[in-house]
Design a protein around this motif. Structure first.
Motif, PDB file in Angstrom:
ATOM      1  N   SER A 184     -11.793   3.994   4.704  1.00 58.04           N
ATOM      2  CA  SER A 184     -12.610   2.727   3.874  1.00 58.04           C
ATOM      3  C   SER A 184     -13.008   1.572   4.790  1.00 58.04           C
ATOM      4  N   LEU A 185     -12.000   1.145   5.313  1.00 51.38           N
ATOM      5  CA  LEU A 185     -12.238  -0.200   6.243  1.00 51.38           C
ATOM      6  C   LEU A 185     -13.328   0.033   7.317  1.00 51.38           C
ATOM      7  N   GLN A 197      -3.255   6.676  -6.015  1.00 55.94           N
ATOM      8  CA  GLN A 197      -2.194   5.655  -6.214  1.00 55.94           C
ATOM      9  C   GLN A 197      -1.704   5.308  -7.837  1.00 55.94           C
ATOM     10  N   TYR A 228      -7.509   4.385   2.977  1.00 57.57           N
ATOM     11  CA  TYR A 228      -7.777   2.995   2.908  1.00 57.57           C
ATOM     12  C   TYR A 228      -8.192   2.493   4.121  1.00 57.57           C
ATOM     13  N   VAL A 248       0.620  -1.233   0.077  1.00 56.99           N
ATOM     14  CA  VAL A 248      -0.204  -0.028   0.028  1.00 56.99           C
ATOM     15  C   VAL A 248       0.926   1.351  -0.022  1.00 56.99           C
ATOM     16  N   GLY A 262      -8.055   7.462  -2.965  1.00 54.91           N
ATOM     17  CA  GLY A 262      -7.058   6.833  -2.617  1.00 54.91           C
ATOM     18  C   GLY A 262      -6.342   6.206  -3.799  1.00 54.91           C
ATOM     19  N   LEU A 263      -7.169   5.449  -4.657  1.00 51.85           N
ATOM     20  CA  LEU A 263      -6.701   4.833  -5.852  1.00 51.85           C
ATOM     21  C   LEU A 263      -6.374   5.733  -7.079  1.00 51.85           C
ATOM     22  N   TRP A 294     -17.201   4.567   1.897  1.00 50.85           N
ATOM     23  CA  TRP A 294     -15.786   4.051   1.816  1.00 50.85           C
ATOM     24  C   TRP A 294     -15.583   4.215   0.269  1.00 50.85           C
ATOM     25  N   SER A 311      -1.696   6.673   0.674  1.00 50.26           N
ATOM     26  CA  SER A 311      -3.186   6.097   0.317  1.00 50.26           C
ATOM     27  C   SER A 311      -3.300   5.460   1.616  1.00 50.26           C
ATOM     28  N   LEU A 333     -11.788   5.610  -1.174  1.00 52.54           N
ATOM     29  CA  LEU A 333     -11.316   4.667  -2.072  1.00 52.54           C
ATOM     30  C   LEU A 333     -10.929   5.062  -3.370  1.00 52.54           C
TER      31      LEU A 333
END
Length: 454
Positions: free
Chosen positions: A85-86, A411, A82, A74, A407-408, A400, A78, A404
């Motif tokens: 989101s979790l 990334q 994440y 990871v 973050g994606l 989330w 990010s 997400l």
């Protein structure tokens, strides 16, 4: 905490002066849960934890900038998104079960207390973060954020029980205003501690950890007020309890009986995902992309809090003239413009960031407060906690997706500007979905009387 209960239909029919005084006392107690828990959202989730946990993860990262929780690569930048989101996924699993149990037993206060103090304890424990303990930070974030979602669901479910239809926009807006006022007060204290940490003999990291832990202590201390003043309602006779995740399926079946309520939840799910992501990722965007210092971020968020008080109360007044739905739609249009402008903000220019923060503050509280009060009209009597568990699923449960996507996007592109621009989609689509919901008919289909303006 008292153990007093009242009949679920106590607010029905004529109300004497003593009953009105009791209702106002309960409403004032209800406001104080916003006062208690909003400090977590402001100081922890919005200001300090994102940049701090990101720096902790970066200190633990390998040469390529990756950490490896459970062996999964990871990017350190990010990790916070994440973890948020979790935490939402955990809350999704818990809220329908807790909500159904609250409606079935009529005992919301013990459940509210358990969730609130679990979240407060996890937040206080953030004082232990430091060095390369990014995994501990992720676990505490998941616990605190999920507990806050469960507690907020129970808290929101009191609204249709403590306020008649004509009062709900005002009561909900006052609750949000209380929360933003508390956030402002604590942020001022945080700003003093952080900017003058050398004078207190503290390092920068220690000052941040004190600010994080103080939010947990504040949350736990002021939660005592609503827990003393709110009253449990005697639950109507129900069929035997349905165990486990069969209750989640039962809640979904119940919602299908009010399809227009479900249509509102879908719209709220989409646009609120954008709001929640902006709240949780704004400080990361400011520090990592715009090269702004922590003190600048604190001042910006303080500006948001101060203007959000005025925004929540002002939009509550607009709703009395134009209706809650039209006022929310106007706020979503403003969110779209603000977020698009954020993409073009120059780095190292705090003045423009403050302008953006002012715009966010003016629409933030009102869009959330009016969404809550509008939904309260769409809830069948006796189903408050169960339906508000579905509301919190829309409030948090799909939130989330925004972090997400944020973050994606980062990334894949390495650009926080691209990540922030991707969130415009949530506001545009949410506007289109809400515009299609006939809210007056939705209120009537839920078996409730619609106020004059909605």
């Amino acid at each position: 905490m008292g153990t007093d209960t009242v009949r679920a239909d106590a607010a029905d029919g004529p109300e004497d002066a003593e009953g009105a005084a009791d209702r106002r006392r309960e409403q004032r107690g209800w406001y104080f849960y916003d006062w208690a828990c909003s400090v977590y959202s402001t100081s922890v989730l919005t200001v300090f934890l994102g940049p701090y946990l990101t720096s902790v993860a970066e200190s633990a990262a390998d040469a390529d900038g990756f950490v490896h929780p459970l062996g999964i690569p990871v990017r350190a930048g990010s990790f916070f998104a994440y973890a948020v989101s979790l935490s939402v996924i955990v809350a999704v699993l818990a809220m329908p079960l807790v909500g159904a149990a609250a409606d079935r037993t009529g005992r919301k206060k013990p459940l509210l207390a358990a969730a609130a103090y679990t979240g407060a304890a996890a937040t206080t424990a953030m004082f232990l973060l430091g060095g390369d303990r990014y995994l501990l930070g992720g676990v505490l974030l998941v616990v605190a954020n999920a507990a806050q979602s469960v507690a907020t669901m129970l808290y929101n479910s009191y609204l249709p029980q403590i306020a008649p239809p004509e009062e709900r926009d005002a009561v909900s807006s006052r609750g949000w205003a209380f929360g933003y006022a508390a956030g402002s007060l604590v942020l001022i204290a945080n700003l003093v501690v952080y900017t003058a940490h050398d004078s207190f003999g503290l390092g920068e990291g220690a000052a941040v950890r004190i600010c994080l832990a103080s939010a947990g202590l504040w949350w736990g201390a002021f939660a005592l007020i609503p827990l003393r003043r709110l009253r449990d309602r005697r639950a109507p006779a129900r069929e035997a309890a349905v165990p486990g995740f069969r209750q989640l399926a039962a809640t979904v079946r119940e919602l299908r009986r009010t399809p227009l309520t479900l249509a509102f939840l879908l719209a709220y799910l989409v646009y609120n995902d954008g709001i929640q992501t902006v709240i949780s990722q704004a400080s990361v965007y400011g520090s990592e992309e715009l090269d702004l210092g922590q003190s600048t971020l604190i001042v910006a968020v303080l500006l948001v809090q101060v203007l959000a008080v005025a925004g929540a109360l002002g939009m509550g007044r607009l709703a009395r003239t134009y209706g809650a739905k039209r006022t929310i739609l106007g706020s979503l249009a403003a969110w779209t413009v603000i977020l698009a402008a954020g993409y073009f903000l120059p780095a190292g220019a705090p003045a423009w960031f403050f302008v953006l923060a002012a715009g966010i503050g003016l629409v933030l509280g009102g869009s959330q407060a009016l969404s809550r009060s509008l939904f309260s009209h769409l809830v069948p009597a006796g189903k408050e906690a169960e339906y508000f568990s579905a509301y919190e699923l829309s409030d948090r449960g799909m939130s989330w997706l925004g972090p997400l996507l944020f973050g994606l996007t980062y990334q894949l592109t390495g650009s926080y500007r691209d990540a922030i621009l991707s969130l415009v989609l949530f506001f545009v689509l949410g506007f289109a979905l809400l515009a299609r919901v006939p809210v007056r008919r939705a209120v009537e289909d839920a078996g409730n009387a619609a106020p004059g303006r909605i």
